[in-house]
Design a protein around this motif. Structure first.
Motif, short mmCIF file in Angstrom:
data_model
loop_
_atom_site.label_atom_id
_atom_site.label_comp_id
_atom_site.label_asym_id
_atom_site.label_seq_id
_atom_site.Cartn_x
_atom_site.Cartn_y
_atom_site.Cartn_z
N PRO A 150 26.82 11.51 42.03
CA PRO A 150 27.83 10.59 42.74
C PRO A 150 28.56 11.29 43.47
N ARG A 151 29.41 10.50 44.39
CA ARG A 151 30.37 11.13 45.23
C ARG A 151 31.78 11.41 44.29
N PHE A 152 32.41 12.61 44.74
CA PHE A 152 33.61 13.31 44.16
C PHE A 152 34.53 13.01 45.13
N ALA A 153 35.61 12.04 44.78
CA ALA A 153 36.78 12.11 46.22
C ALA A 153 37.93 12.35 45.09
N LEU A 154 38.74 13.45 45.72
CA LEU A 154 40.06 13.80 45.14
C LEU A 154 41.10 12.96 45.78
N GLU A 155 42.14 12.47 44.81
CA GLU A 155 43.06 11.67 45.75
C GLU A 155 43.81 12.73 46.52
N PRO A 156 44.37 11.98 47.85
CA PRO A 156 44.92 12.96 48.77
C PRO A 156 46.07 13.81 48.25
N ARG A 157 46.90 13.27 47.28
CA ARG A 157 47.91 14.04 46.55
C ARG A 157 47.38 15.58 46.36
N LEU A 158 46.27 15.61 45.62
CA LEU A 158 45.65 17.02 45.00
C LEU A 158 44.95 17.60 46.08
N ALA A 159 44.25 16.47 46.80
CA ALA A 159 43.30 17.40 47.96
C ALA A 159 44.04 17.85 48.85
N ASN A 160 45.26 17.58 49.49
CA ASN A 160 45.96 18.29 50.41
C ASN A 160 46.84 19.13 49.80
N ASP A 161 46.95 19.78 48.82
CA ASP A 161 47.99 20.63 48.06
C ASP A 161 47.74 21.68 48.34
N ARG A 162 48.43 22.66 48.84
CA ARG A 162 47.94 24.05 49.23
C ARG A 162 48.17 24.93 47.95
N PHE A 163 49.18 24.58 47.30
CA PHE A 163 49.13 25.47 45.84
C PHE A 163 48.15 25.44 45.10
N TYR A 164 47.50 24.18 44.98
CA TYR A 164 46.27 24.02 44.34
C TYR A 164 44.81 24.69 44.93
N ALA A 165 44.97 24.32 46.09
CA ALA A 165 43.94 25.12 47.05
C ALA A 165 43.81 26.62 46.70
N PHE A 166 45.12 27.19 46.93
CA PHE A 166 45.25 28.74 46.70
C PHE A 166 44.71 28.86 45.17
N VAL A 167 45.37 28.47 44.29
CA VAL A 167 44.90 28.55 42.77
C VAL A 167 43.43 28.44 42.66
N GLU A 168 42.77 27.48 43.35
CA GLU A 168 41.36 27.42 42.96
C GLU A 168 40.50 28.39 43.58
N ARG A 169 40.97 28.88 44.97
CA ARG A 169 40.07 29.99 45.37
C ARG A 169 40.42 31.15 44.58
N THR A 170 41.45 31.45 43.79
CA THR A 170 41.88 32.78 43.43
C THR A 170 41.93 32.70 41.95
N TRP A 171 41.44 31.73 41.31
CA TRP A 171 41.51 31.52 39.78
C TRP A 171 41.35 32.77 38.83
N MET A 172 40.15 33.43 39.08
CA MET A 172 40.00 34.50 38.43
C MET A 172 40.96 35.54 38.49
N ALA A 173 41.39 35.76 39.56
CA ALA A 173 42.43 36.91 39.83
C ALA A 173 43.60 36.90 39.46
N HIS A 174 43.86 35.75 39.00
CA HIS A 174 45.25 35.48 38.23
C HIS A 174 45.38 36.31 36.90
N GLN A 175 44.26 36.70 36.26
CA GLN A 175 44.56 37.51 34.99
C GLN A 175 44.95 38.95 35.43
N LEU A 176 44.62 39.21 36.62
CA LEU A 176 45.00 40.97 36.88
C LEU A 176 46.62 41.14 36.84
#
Ligand SMILES: [Zn+2]
Ligand SMILES: [Zn+2]
Length: 317
Positions: A150-176
């Motif tokens: 099926p298609r997955f559509a994130l609500e705009p509040r989350l899709a346009n959130d730069r903090f969540y986009a950053f944490v998503e890209r770097t999630w493994m590195a946050h253990q460092l």
């Protein structure tokens, strides 16, 4: 417009199938959890110290309760209560530190499974139907690639959130940074117990609860027509921060409270109540606040029907 939380982010065309697909090795996730588990198994006994063990317990409890259960699951995924944006960010960041996925990955993973389990049939991967060891391999090291997803559509509040986009890209590195801090304070034993043992125990523990919560345990509700039912895993109620009351969650996905019956300990709920007492949580949803579901049947009292939803004990605040 904010979408109704839960699997409503999934838009399924008529030919979308939750059953047809193949399980493939998920290389980055497999290497991530595989190497951390090996480091924990090899380094844990060698570096054991009581202060490091206490660090493991405290950091596990904080990341699981504030992060995984309240931040990621009850707030971000289900919007079962409202809180200030800074508190949501803090809790979701702590949830990322559990080491399972980033915020968007967690929503996607949760909502696909939720959608699939509510259909008449779904793949063994989604329903945890295979044997213990095969399910362990599948859930911890593999992913399901659906033939007709099926298609997955994130609500705009989350899709346009730069903090969540950053944490998503770097999630493994946050253990460092935490690994560095723990190493500086307590040497190898703090690093091994505060990061490697914590992440591997929490991720494997999450799978264990998910495995049993879809196979055996207490049941008060049945969702008619759903391929998978949820079960309450009594033993894990407290250490899962309340997430193991999974039969209740299948019945009332939008409820902020998961331990609905007397004796069902629910630390995530206690935390939301503490937020409320501090003026930080509002619009807290309970089963009685949710729309009635015609598929929901109470096992103990099959004739009770929708009246059960309005029973005062589910609304106890
Ligand atoms: Zn479930
Ligand atoms: Zn959920």
């Amino acid at each position: 417009m904010e979408l109704v939380p839960g699997s409503e982010r999934i838009r399924a065309a008529r030919d979308a199938s939750p059953a047809a697909g193949r399980v493939c090795w998920a290389k980055p996730r497999s290497l991530w959890i595989g190497s951390l588990t090996l480091a924990a198994l090899a380094g844990g006994p060698l570096t054991f110290a009581w202060d490091a063990f206490a660090l493991f317990l405290a950091t596990s409890a904080i990341t699981l309760c504030f992060g995984h259960s309240v931040g990621m699951h009850r707030r971000l995924i289900h919007s079962s209560f409202h809180c200030p944006r800074w508190l949501e960010y803090l809790c979701v960041y702590l949830g990322t530190l559990v080491g399972m996925a980033g915020p968007i990955g967690m929503i996607r993973f949760h909502d696909f499974r939720d959608w699939a389990q509510r259909q008449a049939d779904c793949h063994d991967y989604f329903c945890h139907r295979r044997s213990f060891w095969q399910d362990a391999w599948w859930q911890l090291h593999c992913e399901l690639v659906l033939d007709r997803p099926p298609r997955f559509a994130l609500e705009p509040r989350l899709a346009n959130d730069r903090f969540y986009a950053f944490v998503e890209r770097t999630w493994m590195a946050h253990q460092l940074p935490w690994a560095l801090l723990f190493f500086t304070i307590g040497g190898w034993s703090w690093l091994v117990w505060g990061v490697c043992v914590r992440v591997s125990v929490c991720v494997i523990g999450h799978w264990l609860v998910g495995h049993f919560a879809h196979r055996q345990g207490g049941q008060d509700w049945i969702v008619e027509g759903a391929a998978a039912q949820g079960y309450n895993v009594k033993l894990a109620g407290l250490i899962s921060m309340g997430e193991a009351w999974h039969n209740n969650h299948h019945a009332f996905p939008g409820s902020a409270k998961l331990g609905l019956f007397p004796g069902q300990m629910d630390p995530g709920w206690w935390l939301i109540k503490a937020f409320e007492a501090a003026g930080l949580a509002t619009d807290i949803k309970l089963p009685a606040d949710l729309p009635a579901r015609k598929q929901l049947r109470r096992l103990a009292d099959p004739l009770a029907g929708e009246a059960v939803l309005a029973e005062p004990r589910y609304a106890v605040r």
